[in-house]
Design an enzyme around this catalytic site. Structure first.
Site, short mmCIF file in Angstrom:
data_model
loop_
_atom_site.label_atom_id
_atom_site.label_comp_id
_atom_site.label_asym_id
_atom_site.label_seq_id
_atom_site.Cartn_x
_atom_site.Cartn_y
_atom_site.Cartn_z
N LYS A 114 -12.23 -1.98 7.96
CA LYS A 114 -11.46 -2.89 8.79
C LYS A 114 -11.86 -2.75 10.26
CE LYS A 114 -7.74 -2.41 5.43
NZ LYS A 114 -7.64 -3.75 4.87
N TRP B 149 0.82 -1.20 0.00
CA TRP B 149 0.00 0.00 0.00
C TRP B 149 0.86 1.25 0.00
CZ3 TRP B 149 -4.53 -0.68 -1.77
CH2 TRP B 149 -5.20 -1.90 -1.57
N ASP C 12 -1.42 6.66 6.59
CA ASP C 12 -2.47 5.74 6.19
C ASP C 12 -2.65 4.79 7.36
OD1 ASP C 12 -4.09 3.73 5.21
OD2 ASP C 12 -2.89 3.33 3.42
#
Length: 360
Positions: free
Chosen positions: A195, A100, A171
């Site tokens: 999540k 990511w 992030d």
């Protein structure tokens, strides 16, 4: 058969939250309408989004000089929004700790007027640790970008680096509300909701006010200032996802807040790591100092044996345990709502599998 969902996202939600949503699905608080049917301009939804923000501010101790935005597009859109709003004509610094991070770097490089520099990386070691940042950070940089928890690789920042006056952009998609970080140590925090916060479709952005409004941005949807000035209501927001997030925030508060839920997560992860470390068959590919408590990869070292384990685990009710293709093996994602009983059941299954497949 009991089903345990180890998905990395969209992930398991608290049963109590699902039951609350079910009870209000057809008629929200006497409105005669579902939450999914409420106008985002209605007083009902205005209360929902205001309560969601208030709860999140309380849970994360968000200072008054930070805006909370409820946006769309996932963390992936933030890969572009962050440099677009903060780094036009400037240098942006990135730490490459996994898949990511690489996507965030690629998105920033796609902007012609942003200079991107990777200041630390661990790709040569399969991203199995968190690299140290340089002692001297270029103080003229717009920001330093980190991924606090690497969902695929199973690593996490245990402490947040000191970058001087350069804002840290994080992030935090896979460990928001599951850590003891302090919001004031960051300039921007962003997280996809799917999540630890709620269903897919919502992105939470927490941004320091002094970082908003300096850039000229052609698209109003990508402008933090316009989104902040309109209280996340510039266009129709993901209303049901925000409602679900509010319910999750209420549930986290009932678990003694972030401190309480983080303790639960640490205990769940600790039991699984102990089982892996004591095993003669399973190993963790991550160095101990960098281990995530929310995403735990493990392998046998034999691709065929990993395949057999995944097949038998699926048949036994352990969903989504197969590891990401870039890591292989297995991955147990133990987000806030994942039950401790599921960890114990997985450990029992692992011990049985080891006995039947050459373990001691």
């Amino acid at each position: 058969m009991t089903i345990y969902n180890f998905s990395a996202g969209p992930a398991v939600l608290p049963k109590a939250v699902l039951e609350k949503a079910q009870s209000e699905l057809l008629d929200y608080k006497g409105s005669g309408m579902s939450v999914m049917e409420l106008s985002h301009r209605s007083s009902w939804f205005e209360d929902i989004i205001a309560d969601a923000e208030s709860l999140l501010r309380d849970l994360m101790a968000i200072p008054d000089n930070y805006k909370v935005l409820f946006l769309q597009g996932g963390a992936s859109l933030q890969f572009t929004m962050v440099p677009l709003n903060l780094a036009q004509g400037k240098k942006a610094l990135y730490v490459n700790t996994g898949s990511w991070s690489k996507k965030a770097i690629s998105a920033a490089k796609a902007l012609d007027n942003v200079e991107v520099e990777v200041i630390a990386a661990c790709e040569n070691d399969n991203f199995n640790y968190i690299p140290e940042l340089p002692k001297e950070i270029d103080q003229s940089a717009a920001y330093v970008h980190i991924t606090t928890n690497n969902t695929i690789e199973g690593t996490a920042f245990q402490t947040i680096p000191d970058c001087g006056d350069v804002p840290i952009v994080a992030d935090m998609s896979s460990n928001i509300l599951a850590n003891d970080y302090k919001v004031e140590d960051f300039g921007v925090i962003y997280a996809g909701a799917q999540k630890n916060i709620g269903p897919a479709g919502l992105t939470v952005v927490i941004i320091r006010e002094d970082l908003i409004g300096d850039a000229k941005i052609a698209s109003p949807m990508l402008d933090y200032k316009i989104q902040a000035d309109n209280n996340s209501l510039y266009n129709t927001p993901p209303t049901f996802a925000i409602y679900m997030a509010k319910l999750v925030f209420e549930w986290v508060k009932e678990q003694d807040g972030v401190a309480g839920i983080t303790k639960q997560d640490q205990e769940k992860a600790g039991r699984l790591y102990d089982a892996i470390d004591q095993s003669d068959l399973f190993q963790s590919p991550v160095v101990k100092e960098a281990r995530s408590i929310t995403n735990i990869p493990f392998v046998t070292g034999d691709a065929e044996l990993d395949k057999k384990f995944n097949a038998e685990a699926l048949a036994a009710g352990f969903e989504n345990l197969k590891g990401h293709r870039s890591v292989g093996g297995m991955r147990a994602s133990l987000y806030n709502a994942f039950p401790a009983a599921g960890v114990d059941a997985l450990i029992d299954f692992m011990e049985k599998f080891e006995q039947e497949n050459g373990g001691k």
